[in-house]
Design an enzyme around this catalytic site. Structure first.
Site, PDB file in Angstrom:
ATOM      1  N   ASP A 104       0.847  -1.185   0.000  1.00 40.91           N
ATOM      2  CA  ASP A 104       0.000   0.000   0.000  1.00 40.91           C
ATOM      3  C   ASP A 104       0.891   1.247   0.000  1.00 40.91           C
ATOM      4  O   ASP A 104       1.766   1.379  -0.858  1.00 40.91           O
ATOM      5  CB  ASP A 104      -0.951  -0.076   1.209  1.00 40.91           C
ATOM      6  N   HIS A 265      -7.512  -6.528   0.944  1.00 47.22           N
ATOM      7  CA  HIS A 265      -6.407  -5.582   0.776  1.00 47.22           C
ATOM      8  C   HIS A 265      -5.269  -5.814   1.755  1.00 47.22           C
ATOM      9  O   HIS A 265      -4.096  -5.743   1.369  1.00 47.22           O
ATOM     10  CB  HIS A 265      -6.943  -4.156   0.920  1.00 47.22           C
TER      11      HIS A 265
END
Length: 286
Positions: A104, A265
């Protein structure tokens, strides 16, 4: 959490980083994303510590690391500044060359570190990320709807006020999935005003100074000198936004490979064994 690892606060030239490190073998630096801390790696790091000396810092502005100064161009929160922190941290721990992985927002710092300091990065793994410049230039109505927070977080003051009004409402997280100690660390971070500001500054730097650094690299024909592994979450949206994720990386990484991970995620928390195995195979071929 992190049994057998050492917890340190390492004072650097421009920051103090909280860092856990441990294990035996070649050095491996793991960089977390938003809104996590280094604790997001608590299930992956022990799996890798039998083959690597694993280093997991809180990036500047996040967790319990120091806050950078607020500057008009957001350079204190730039990925270049964070990359320099990481480079100095690894040198303080005795490592001049190392493996590197980022997830990320941490993937942007990892990418900048490998671009700016190619002699220091043996191999790079990027998880759920493409270069910031690519994300901005490929921005469509679909991207703007799904990733609207990128643009909201660039606004002054309002993002911090919105988040701190009800942090748990803003950052929905499952303590069972995260694990109790990781969740407690996350909870402290998202309820601390200075940390929330530091995390948002990371976003403000993106379309400003970070973009300019990517543009300068492209104009000068620079690309990664090390092999790249790109991992993306099956239940996230990178392929839906970009199609072939590896093709997005084509101009930046001549030597690239990658595949999906069966998770949402936060793959290090949801699929630690699969993530650890992918990193292990890429870095040392085991």
């Amino acid at each position: 959490m992190f049994e057998g690892f050492t917890l340190d606060f390492v004072r650097l030239s421009d920051a103090t980083l909280r860092v856990r490190h441990g294990g035996e073998g070649p050095p491996l630096l793991l960089l977390h994303g938003h809104p996590r801390t280094h604790a997001t790696w608590h299930r992956v790091a022990p799996l890798l510590a039998t083959e690597f000396h694993v280093v997991c810092p809180d990036l500047r502005g996040f967790g319990q690391s120091s806050q950078p100064p607020d500057l008009p161009d957001h350079s204190g929160s730039s990925k270049r500044a964070k990359a320099l922190d990481c480079l100095e941290l690894m040198a303080r721990l005795g490592f001049e060359r190392f493996y590197l992985a980022g997830h990320d927002r941490g993937s942007y710092t990892a990418f900048r570190l490998a671009m700016d300091h190619p002699a220091s990065v043996e191999r790079l793994a990027v998880m759920d990320g493409v270069p910031i410049l690519e994300a901005l230039e490929r921005c469509t109505e679909k991207f703007a709807r799904r990733w609207w927070h990128w643009f909201f977080f660039c606004q002054p003051d309002k993002p911090e006020r919105a988040i701190l009004a009800d942090p748990l409402k803003w950052y929905d997280a499952d303590p069972t999935m995260m694990g109790p100690e990781n969740y407690a660390d996350f909870l402290t971070a998202i309820q601390t005003p200075d940390v929330v500001h530091g995390m948002i500054e990371d976003y403000r730097a993106g379309p400003a100074i970070d973009r300019f650094h990517d543009e300068a690299d492209r104009e000068q024909g620079r690309s990664l000198r090390c092999p790249l592994l790109c991992l993306w979450s099956e239940r996230d949206d990178l392929p839906d936004l970009y199609g072939d994720v590896l093709d997005v990386w084509r101009p930046w990484a001549p030597d690239r490979r990658g595949h999906a991970i069966a998770s949402g995620h936060h793959m290090a928390e949801e699929a630690p064994e699969e993530v650890a195995q992918a990193l292990r195979q890429f870095f040392v071929g085991w």
